[in-house]
Design an enzyme around this catalytic site. Structure first.
Site, PDB file in Angstrom:
ATOM      1  N   GLY A  11      36.999 -49.440  42.894  1.00 31.53           N
ATOM      2  CA  GLY A  11      37.443 -48.050  43.021  1.00 31.53           C
ATOM      3  C   GLY A  11      38.861 -47.889  43.528  1.00 31.53           C
ATOM      4  CB  SER A  12      41.814 -50.108  43.783  1.00 32.11           C
ATOM      5  OG  SER A  12      42.079 -50.466  42.444  1.00 32.11           O
ATOM      6  CG  ASN A  13      43.051 -47.745  39.191  1.00 26.97           C
ATOM      7  OD1 ASN A  13      44.259 -47.543  39.104  1.00 26.97           O
ATOM      8  ND2 ASN A  13      42.506 -48.939  38.988  1.00 26.97           N
ATOM      9  CE  LYS A  65      23.491 -49.734  22.998  1.00 23.68           C
ATOM     10  NZ  LYS A  65      23.220 -49.723  21.555  1.00 23.68           N
ATOM     11  CG  MET A  92      33.847 -52.145  34.067  1.00 27.67           C
ATOM     12  SD  MET A  92      35.471 -52.002  33.283  1.00 27.67           S
ATOM     13  CE  MET A  92      35.588 -53.624  32.564  1.00 27.67           C
ATOM     14  NE  ARG A  93      26.568 -48.857  32.388  1.00 30.91           N
ATOM     15  CZ  ARG A  93      25.489 -49.534  32.002  1.00 30.91           C
ATOM     16  NH1 ARG A  93      25.024 -49.395  30.784  1.00 30.91           N
ATOM     17  NH2 ARG A  93      24.846 -50.306  32.846  1.00 30.91           N
ATOM     18  CG  ASN A 109      39.448 -46.076  29.567  1.00 27.06           C
ATOM     19  OD1 ASN A 109      38.840 -46.270  30.618  1.00 27.06           O
ATOM     20  ND2 ASN A 109      39.801 -47.067  28.760  1.00 27.06           N
ATOM     21  CG  HIS A 111      42.694 -51.135  28.507  1.00 27.32           C
ATOM     22  ND1 HIS A 111      41.392 -51.607  28.504  1.00 27.32           N
ATOM     23  CD2 HIS A 111      43.463 -52.137  28.017  1.00 27.32           C
ATOM     24  CE1 HIS A 111      41.384 -52.838  28.005  1.00 27.32           C
ATOM     25  NE2 HIS A 111      42.617 -53.181  27.710  1.00 27.32           N
TER      26      HIS A 111
HETATM   27  C1  GAR Z   1      41.269 -51.370  36.407  1.00 27.38           C
HETATM   28  O1  GAR Z   1      42.171 -52.465  36.333  1.00 27.38           O
HETATM   29  C2  GAR Z   1      41.081 -50.738  35.039  1.00 27.38           C
HETATM   30  O2  GAR Z   1      42.258 -50.775  34.250  1.00 27.38           O
HETATM   31  C3  GAR Z   1      40.016 -51.617  34.452  1.00 27.38           C
HETATM   32  O3  GAR Z   1      39.126 -51.842  35.503  1.00 27.38           O
HETATM   33  C4  GAR Z   1      39.864 -51.882  36.724  1.00 27.38           C
HETATM   34  C5  GAR Z   1      39.157 -51.017  37.760  1.00 27.38           C
HETATM   35  O4  GAR Z   1      39.623 -51.284  39.032  1.00 27.38           O
HETATM   36  N1  GAR Z   1      39.377 -50.988  33.344  1.00 27.38           N
HETATM   37  C6  GAR Z   1      39.039 -51.628  32.228  1.00 27.38           C
HETATM   38  O5  GAR Z   1      39.200 -52.815  32.066  1.00 27.38           O
HETATM   39  C7  GAR Z   1      38.427 -50.754  31.160  1.00 27.38           C
HETATM   40  N2  GAR Z   1      38.323 -51.453  29.917  1.00 27.38           N
HETATM   41  P1  GAR Z   1      39.237 -50.334  40.253  1.00 27.38           P
HETATM   42  O6  GAR Z   1      37.710 -50.259  40.302  1.00 27.38           O
HETATM   43  O7  GAR Z   1      39.794 -51.009  41.466  1.00 27.38           O
HETATM   44  O8  GAR Z   1      39.852 -48.995  40.014  1.00 27.38           O
END
Ligand code: GAR
Length: 192
Positions: A11-13, A65, A92-93, A109, A111
């Site tokens: 969840g850092s984002n 999914k 991640m689904r 999203n 990526h």
């Molecule tokens: C992020 O790096 C995001 O770009 C990636 O998961 C990570 C989540 O990190 N998403 C994907 O790969 C989607 N295909 P977080 O949980 O620390 O935010």
């Protein structure tokens, strides 16, 4: 602009979005709910810290999914939040057409690569192993094509000779933490 964040991981984002909101950098954007498909995901711990409701929603019966009963559960639960924007921050689904249609035009999203290069899982590792010199991160609208929707914005990250997978990951994540809140703030400004 009512924002719902979905995530499966640390969840850092989501944290970067909530910090931007706390700092007044999201404009009219307001995170109203965090959801995860993993009961023990770090993203859910952000709820109490930032005063935002956070909940696990059972994604069963599929593993990778969101389909069938799980998809219907997510559609109903998210619709009850009346979101203007659904942010996939490490969710991640794979989303299927019924979910995308239920929230048409409202899903974005994040990526960890410069799409259309390196879609799918482990975008950072894919770029590192391929030996490209520039990678980065992308925020895009979600369509039925996985990682294929219209690109909203991107940030480039240079891969130096001295980079390891770990140092590269740290750079890409730092770029993500700046890009995603900035995109949301722009969408919020455009909506009002
Ligand atoms: C992020 O790096 C995001 O770009 C990636 O998961 C990570 C989540 O990190 N998403 C994907 O790969 C989607 N295909 P977080 O949980 O620390 O935010």
């Amino acid at each position: 602009m009512r924002i719902v964040i979905l995530g499966s991981g640390r969840g850092s984002n989501a944290e970067a979005i909530l910090q931007a909101q706390t700092a007044g950098r999201l404009g009219r954007g307001q995170v109203v709910q965090l959801f995860s498909d993993k009961a023990d995901a770090g993203i859910l711990a952000l709820g109490p810290r930032f005063g935002v409701p956070a909940a696990y929603v059972d994604p069963a019966p599929f593993r990778t999914k969101l389909d069938g009963e799980g998809e219907q559960r997510y559609i109903a639960t998210i619709a009850a939040c009346a979101p203007d924007l659904i942010v996939l921050a490490g969710f991640m689904r794979v989303l299927k057409p019924p979910f995308i249609a239920a929230f048409a035009g409202k899903i974005i999203n994040l990526h960890p690569s410069l799409l259309p290069s390196f879609p799918g899982l482990d975008g950072i590792g894919q770029a590192f192993r391929r030996g490209v010199k520039i990678t980065g991160c992308t925020v895009h609208h979600v369509t039925a094509e996985v990682d294929g929707g219209p690109i909203i914005d991107q940030t480039a990250v240079r891969i130096e000779e001295t980079d390891t997978l770990e140092t590269l990951a740290a750079k890409v994540h730092a770029a993500e933490h700046a890009l995603l809140p900035a995109v949301i703030a722009r969408l919020a400004a455009a909506q009002s």
